[in-house]
Design a protein around this motif. Sequence first.
Motif, PDB file in Angstrom:
ATOM      1  N   HIS A 178      60.571 -49.396  24.161  1.00  0.00           N
ATOM      2  CA  HIS A 178      60.991 -50.726  23.721  1.00  0.00           C
ATOM      3  C   HIS A 178      62.513 -50.762  23.748  1.00  0.00           C
ATOM      4  CE1 HIS A 178      61.101 -54.574  21.832  1.00  0.00           C
ATOM      5  NE2 HIS A 178      61.900 -54.101  20.904  1.00  0.00           N
ATOM      6  N   VAL A 179      63.043 -51.336  24.817  1.00  0.00           N
ATOM      7  CA  VAL A 179      64.488 -51.472  24.989  1.00  0.00           C
ATOM      8  C   VAL A 179      64.742 -52.904  25.433  1.00  0.00           C
ATOM      9  CG1 VAL A 179      66.523 -50.662  26.252  1.00  0.00           C
ATOM     10  CG2 VAL A 179      64.713 -49.046  25.677  1.00  0.00           C
ATOM     11  N   THR A 180      65.482 -53.644  24.644  1.00  0.00           N
ATOM     12  CA  THR A 180      65.792 -55.031  24.980  1.00  0.00           C
ATOM     13  C   THR A 180      67.018 -55.101  25.881  1.00  0.00           C
ATOM     14  OG1 THR A 180      67.257 -55.338  23.093  1.00  0.00           O
ATOM     15  CG2 THR A 180      64.898 -55.799  22.733  1.00  0.00           C
ATOM     16  N   GLN A 181      67.241 -56.266  26.475  1.00  0.00           N
ATOM     17  CA  GLN A 181      68.435 -56.469  27.289  1.00  0.00           C
ATOM     18  C   GLN A 181      69.686 -56.256  26.443  1.00  0.00           C
ATOM     19  OE1 GLN A 181      68.764 -60.322  29.139  1.00  0.00           O
ATOM     20  NE2 GLN A 181      70.835 -59.913  29.866  1.00  0.00           N
ATOM     21  N   SER A 182      69.649 -56.697  25.214  1.00  0.00           N
ATOM     22  CA  SER A 182      70.778 -56.510  24.303  1.00  0.00           C
ATOM     23  C   SER A 182      71.053 -55.025  24.064  1.00  0.00           C
ATOM     24  CB  SER A 182      70.497 -57.216  22.976  1.00  0.00           C
ATOM     25  OG  SER A 182      71.510 -56.948  22.046  1.00  0.00           O
ATOM     26  N   MET A 183      69.984 -54.246  23.918  1.00  0.00           N
ATOM     27  CA  MET A 183      70.161 -52.803  23.714  1.00  0.00           C
ATOM     28  C   MET A 183      70.754 -52.150  24.960  1.00  0.00           C
ATOM     29  SD  MET A 183      66.644 -51.969  21.662  1.00  0.00           S
ATOM     30  CE  MET A 183      66.866 -50.209  21.565  1.00  0.00           C
ATOM     31  N   VAL A 184      70.309 -52.571  26.147  1.00  0.00           N
ATOM     32  CA  VAL A 184      70.868 -52.042  27.389  1.00  0.00           C
ATOM     33  C   VAL A 184      72.368 -52.315  27.414  1.00  0.00           C
ATOM     34  CG1 VAL A 184      70.948 -52.338  29.908  1.00  0.00           C
ATOM     35  CG2 VAL A 184      68.739 -52.175  28.740  1.00  0.00           C
ATOM     36  N   SER A 185      72.745 -53.536  27.094  1.00  0.00           N
ATOM     37  CA  SER A 185      74.150 -53.914  27.078  1.00  0.00           C
ATOM     38  C   SER A 185      74.946 -53.073  26.081  1.00  0.00           C
ATOM     39  CB  SER A 185      74.289 -55.400  26.731  1.00  0.00           C
ATOM     40  OG  SER A 185      75.646 -55.747  26.624  1.00  0.00           O
ATOM     41  N   ARG A 186      74.402 -52.915  24.888  1.00  0.00           N
ATOM     42  CA  ARG A 186      75.133 -52.157  23.862  1.00  0.00           C
ATOM     43  C   ARG A 186      75.210 -50.669  24.190  1.00  0.00           C
ATOM     44  NH1 ARG A 186      72.430 -53.987  18.524  1.00  0.00           N
ATOM     45  NH2 ARG A 186      70.679 -54.098  19.931  1.00  0.00           N
ATOM     46  N   TYR A 187      74.161 -50.096  24.799  1.00  0.00           N
ATOM     47  CA  TYR A 187      74.241 -48.689  25.230  1.00  0.00           C
ATOM     48  C   TYR A 187      75.303 -48.536  26.308  1.00  0.00           C
ATOM     49  CZ  TYR A 187      70.471 -46.406  22.666  1.00  0.00           C
ATOM     50  OH  TYR A 187      69.701 -45.840  21.681  1.00  0.00           O
ATOM     51  N   GLU A 188      75.323 -49.461  27.267  1.00  0.00           N
ATOM     52  CA  GLU A 188      76.296 -49.370  28.352  1.00  0.00           C
ATOM     53  C   GLU A 188      77.729 -49.510  27.851  1.00  0.00           C
ATOM     54  OE1 GLU A 188      73.646 -50.877  32.150  1.00  0.00           O
ATOM     55  OE2 GLU A 188      75.170 -52.223  31.348  1.00  0.00           O
ATOM     56  N   ASP A 248      74.825 -46.478  17.894  1.00  0.00           N
ATOM     57  CA  ASP A 248      74.991 -45.170  17.282  1.00  0.00           C
ATOM     58  C   ASP A 248      73.770 -44.273  17.420  1.00  0.00           C
ATOM     59  OD1 ASP A 248      77.597 -45.643  16.438  1.00  0.00           O
ATOM     60  OD2 ASP A 248      76.916 -46.645  14.608  1.00  0.00           O
ATOM     61  N   ALA A 249      72.619 -44.852  17.742  1.00  0.00           N
ATOM     62  CA  ALA A 249      71.396 -44.052  17.908  1.00  0.00           C
ATOM     63  C   ALA A 249      71.448 -43.344  19.260  1.00  0.00           C
ATOM     64  CB  ALA A 249      70.163 -44.944  17.838  1.00  0.00           C
ATOM     65  N   LEU A 285      76.511 -34.395  31.045  1.00  0.00           N
ATOM     66  CA  LEU A 285      77.346 -35.173  30.134  1.00  0.00           C
ATOM     67  C   LEU A 285      76.646 -35.391  28.799  1.00  0.00           C
ATOM     68  CD1 LEU A 285      79.893 -36.894  29.611  1.00  0.00           C
ATOM     69  CD2 LEU A 285      78.698 -38.791  30.710  1.00  0.00           C
ATOM     70  N   ALA A 286      75.328 -35.646  28.874  1.00  0.00           N
ATOM     71  CA  ALA A 286      74.542 -35.895  27.654  1.00  0.00           C
ATOM     72  C   ALA A 286      74.162 -34.598  26.937  1.00  0.00           C
ATOM     73  CB  ALA A 286      73.287 -36.691  27.997  1.00  0.00           C
ATOM     74  N   ILE A 303      80.368 -38.824  22.918  1.00  0.00           N
ATOM     75  CA  ILE A 303      80.019 -38.997  24.333  1.00  0.00           C
ATOM     76  C   ILE A 303      79.401 -40.341  24.676  1.00  0.00           C
ATOM     77  CG2 ILE A 303      79.720 -36.516  24.704  1.00  0.00           C
ATOM     78  CD1 ILE A 303      76.644 -37.074  24.651  1.00  0.00           C
ATOM     79  N   LYS A 304      79.055 -41.154  23.698  1.00  0.00           N
ATOM     80  CA  LYS A 304      78.280 -42.373  23.973  1.00  0.00           C
ATOM     81  C   LYS A 304      78.978 -43.332  24.930  1.00  0.00           C
ATOM     82  CE  LYS A 304      79.602 -44.767  19.736  1.00  0.00           C
ATOM     83  NZ  LYS A 304      79.091 -45.318  18.469  1.00  0.00           N
TER      84      LYS A 304
END
Length: 160
Positions: free
Chosen positions: A61-71, A76-77, A105-106, A20-21
């Motif tokens: 603690h969520v970086t801009q990079s993490m936001v981008s990768r989640y989106e 995988d986390a 969805l989640a 679902i990610k």
Amino acid sequence: MLSEVVSDRDEVQVARWSAIKGRVGTSLRELRQGQHVADAQAASSRSQARLAGELEELGYHVTQSMVSRYEQGLLDAPLTLERIVGWTLCCEALSSQAFRELLALAGYYLPWHPADLRAFDDLLRSYRRLSLTDQVVLRGRLLWHILASSQATTCRTTET
């Protein structure tokens, strides 16, 4: 034996998140960009950096990079319920319908009745009229209130 049970449960959780990610990420991106709102003037797009900063203010603690990768559906986390709710509260495009759909969805069930959903939309409209400083304070309180009062629970389905 206990480690085997925990390990099996973790494997199931990771497999479910893998399935679902991408869809969750797309939904989160659409909320951040204001695509869930019919009137484009009603919600503005939020940058990934601003969202990361607002999540930091909530204690995540969520970086801009993490936001981008989640989106993009690349991390995988799994996102926890708390982080999903926090993320959505930072988005001006949030509505009760978009919130309920994302949680479903989640894999979370939100046991709110139609009157609860209307009240949530009314609250969001009032919240958005506050100053940014007041929004930051209220956002933290609202996050924990939603988590405590909604009793959102994990769906017990095998559907992915």
